[in-house]
Design a protein around this motif. Structure first.
Motif, PDB file in Angstrom:
ATOM      1  N   UNK A 153      34.962  25.368  54.479  1.00 38.47           N
ATOM      2  CA  UNK A 153      35.098  24.591  55.712  1.00 38.47           C
ATOM      3  C   UNK A 153      35.488  23.152  55.397  1.00 38.47           C
ATOM      4  N   UNK A 154      35.039  22.648  54.243  1.00 36.98           N
ATOM      5  CA  UNK A 154      35.210  21.235  53.899  1.00 36.98           C
ATOM      6  C   UNK A 154      36.323  20.977  52.889  1.00 36.98           C
ATOM      7  N   UNK A 155      36.759  22.019  52.187  1.00 40.89           N
ATOM      8  CA  UNK A 155      37.643  21.850  51.047  1.00 40.89           C
ATOM      9  C   UNK A 155      36.804  21.677  49.792  1.00 40.89           C
ATOM     10  N   UNK A 156      37.377  21.968  48.639  1.00 39.97           N
ATOM     11  CA  UNK A 156      36.644  21.784  47.386  1.00 39.97           C
ATOM     12  C   UNK A 156      37.599  21.694  46.212  1.00 39.97           C
ATOM     13  N   UNK A 157      37.061  21.188  45.120  1.00 41.97           N
ATOM     14  CA  UNK A 157      37.695  21.245  43.811  1.00 41.97           C
ATOM     15  C   UNK A 157      36.707  21.935  42.894  1.00 41.97           C
ATOM     16  N   UNK A 158      37.183  22.919  42.140  1.00 44.68           N
ATOM     17  CA  UNK A 158      36.325  23.641  41.202  1.00 44.68           C
ATOM     18  C   UNK A 158      37.016  23.728  39.852  1.00 44.68           C
ATOM     19  N   UNK A 159      36.220  23.756  38.800  1.00 42.46           N
ATOM     20  CA  UNK A 159      36.706  24.025  37.451  1.00 42.46           C
ATOM     21  C   UNK A 159      36.304  25.450  37.127  1.00 42.46           C
ATOM     22  N   UNK A 160      37.262  26.234  36.611  1.00 38.08           N
ATOM     23  CA  UNK A 160      37.042  27.651  36.370  1.00 38.08           C
ATOM     24  C   UNK A 160      37.377  27.994  34.925  1.00 38.08           C
ATOM     25  N   UNK A 161      36.560  28.865  34.327  1.00 36.15           N
ATOM     26  CA  UNK A 161      36.817  29.374  32.980  1.00 36.15           C
ATOM     27  C   UNK A 161      36.762  30.895  33.024  1.00 36.15           C
ATOM     28  N   UNK A 162      37.620  31.513  32.211  1.00 35.64           N
ATOM     29  CA  UNK A 162      37.714  32.966  32.207  1.00 35.64           C
ATOM     30  C   UNK A 162      38.335  33.433  30.902  1.00 35.64           C
ATOM     31  N   UNK A 163      37.941  34.632  30.444  1.00 36.08           N
ATOM     32  CA  UNK A 163      38.710  35.233  29.360  1.00 36.08           C
ATOM     33  C   UNK A 163      40.134  35.486  29.860  1.00 36.08           C
ATOM     34  N   UNK A 164      41.065  35.533  28.947  1.00 35.98           N
ATOM     35  CA  UNK A 164      42.436  35.875  29.324  1.00 35.98           C
ATOM     36  C   UNK A 164      42.989  36.843  28.294  1.00 35.98           C
ATOM     37  N   UNK A 165      43.674  37.903  28.741  1.00 31.70           N
ATOM     38  CA  UNK A 165      44.100  38.117  30.116  1.00 31.70           C
ATOM     39  C   UNK A 165      42.942  38.528  31.019  1.00 31.70           C
ATOM     40  N   UNK A 166      43.098  38.171  32.289  1.00 34.09           N
ATOM     41  CA  UNK A 166      42.160  38.516  33.349  1.00 34.09           C
ATOM     42  C   UNK A 166      42.999  38.909  34.543  1.00 34.09           C
ATOM     43  N   UNK A 167      42.874  40.145  34.971  1.00 34.75           N
ATOM     44  CA  UNK A 167      43.769  40.647  36.012  1.00 34.75           C
ATOM     45  C   UNK A 167      43.057  40.818  37.355  1.00 34.75           C
ATOM     46  N   UNK A 168      43.763  40.427  38.406  1.00 33.94           N
ATOM     47  CA  UNK A 168      43.275  40.581  39.781  1.00 33.94           C
ATOM     48  C   UNK A 168      43.782  41.902  40.332  1.00 33.94           C
ATOM     49  N   UNK A 169      42.979  42.485  41.215  1.00 32.40           N
ATOM     50  CA  UNK A 169      43.430  43.721  41.850  1.00 32.40           C
ATOM     51  C   UNK A 169      42.786  43.882  43.209  1.00 32.40           C
ATOM     52  N   UNK A 170      43.419  44.689  44.024  1.00 33.87           N
ATOM     53  CA  UNK A 170      42.899  45.053  45.332  1.00 33.87           C
ATOM     54  C   UNK A 170      41.836  46.111  45.094  1.00 33.87           C
ATOM     55  N   UNK A 171      40.597  45.851  45.482  1.00 36.11           N
ATOM     56  CA  UNK A 171      39.535  46.815  45.189  1.00 36.11           C
ATOM     57  C   UNK A 171      39.695  48.132  45.938  1.00 36.11           C
ATOM     58  N   UNK A 172      40.553  48.172  46.947  1.00 35.86           N
ATOM     59  CA  UNK A 172      40.783  49.411  47.681  1.00 35.86           C
ATOM     60  C   UNK A 172      41.938  50.225  47.112  1.00 35.86           C
ATOM     61  N   UNK A 173      42.689  49.667  46.153  1.00 42.13           N
ATOM     62  CA  UNK A 173      43.802  50.397  45.549  1.00 42.13           C
ATOM     63  C   UNK A 173      43.245  51.362  44.509  1.00 42.13           C
ATOM     64  N   UNK A 174      43.497  52.609  44.689  1.00 39.37           N
ATOM     65  CA  UNK A 174      42.960  53.644  43.798  1.00 39.37           C
ATOM     66  C   UNK A 174      44.084  54.497  43.246  1.00 39.37           C
ATOM     67  N   UNK A 175      43.758  55.304  42.274  1.00 37.42           N
ATOM     68  CA  UNK A 175      44.730  56.233  41.726  1.00 37.42           C
ATOM     69  C   UNK A 175      45.081  57.263  42.797  1.00 37.42           C
TER      70      UNK A 175
END
Length: 136
Positions: free
Chosen positions: A93-115
């Motif tokens: 609602x207010x806006x934000x700035x965040x610092x993020x750390x992650x292993x890479x590669x890190x892949x995003x996916x649609x949780x409803x997409x299935x085989x």
């Protein structure tokens, strides 16, 4: 020892936020990515899941994270560990700035997409996962 200068930080704009990559496998690191997210007031990210853990620390503002159906409220200074494989959607609602750390590669996916129907594996196929530019 690699140094990534401020002028070399990679900026990626999406309809939901601006990500500035400080380090990633294509920017001085071998297996980690670190970036910051700027999201304006009233913005909402897409519903998705990641195949690796991420750590988010809000530097400014507030956010609400729907994590697998549970809402987590965050304020400046809070850190949230987002487990791999859980659905998530971030709003502010207010806006934000965040610092993020992650292993890479890190892949995003649609949780409803299935085989395809009838397959035994219910996880999204590899070709349905996307490596975001700010993590690459």
């Amino acid at each position: 020892m690699p140094v990534i200068r401020r002028t070399d930080a990679r900026r990626t704009e999406t309809p939901n936020a601006v990500m500035t990559t400080y380090a990633s496998p294509t920017q001085g690191s071998t297996s980690l990515a670190m970036w910051h997210v700027d999201m304006v007031a009233g913005a909402q990210g897409p519903l998705h899941a990641m195949d690796t853990e991420q750590i988010w620390t809000l530097a400014t503002g507030t956010a609400a994270v729907d994590l697998a159906g549970e809402t987590v409220a965050l304020a400046a200074g809070d850190t949230l560990v987002l487990p791999a494989g859980l659905t998530r959607q971030i709003t502010t609602d207010t806006g934000f700035t965040a610092v993020v750390a992650s292993p890479s590669p890190s892949r995003a996916y649609n949780p409803d997409a299935r085989t395809p129907e009838g397959a035994c594996d219910l996880a999204p196929r590899d070709d349905q996962r996307v490596l975001p530019a700010w993590i690459a």
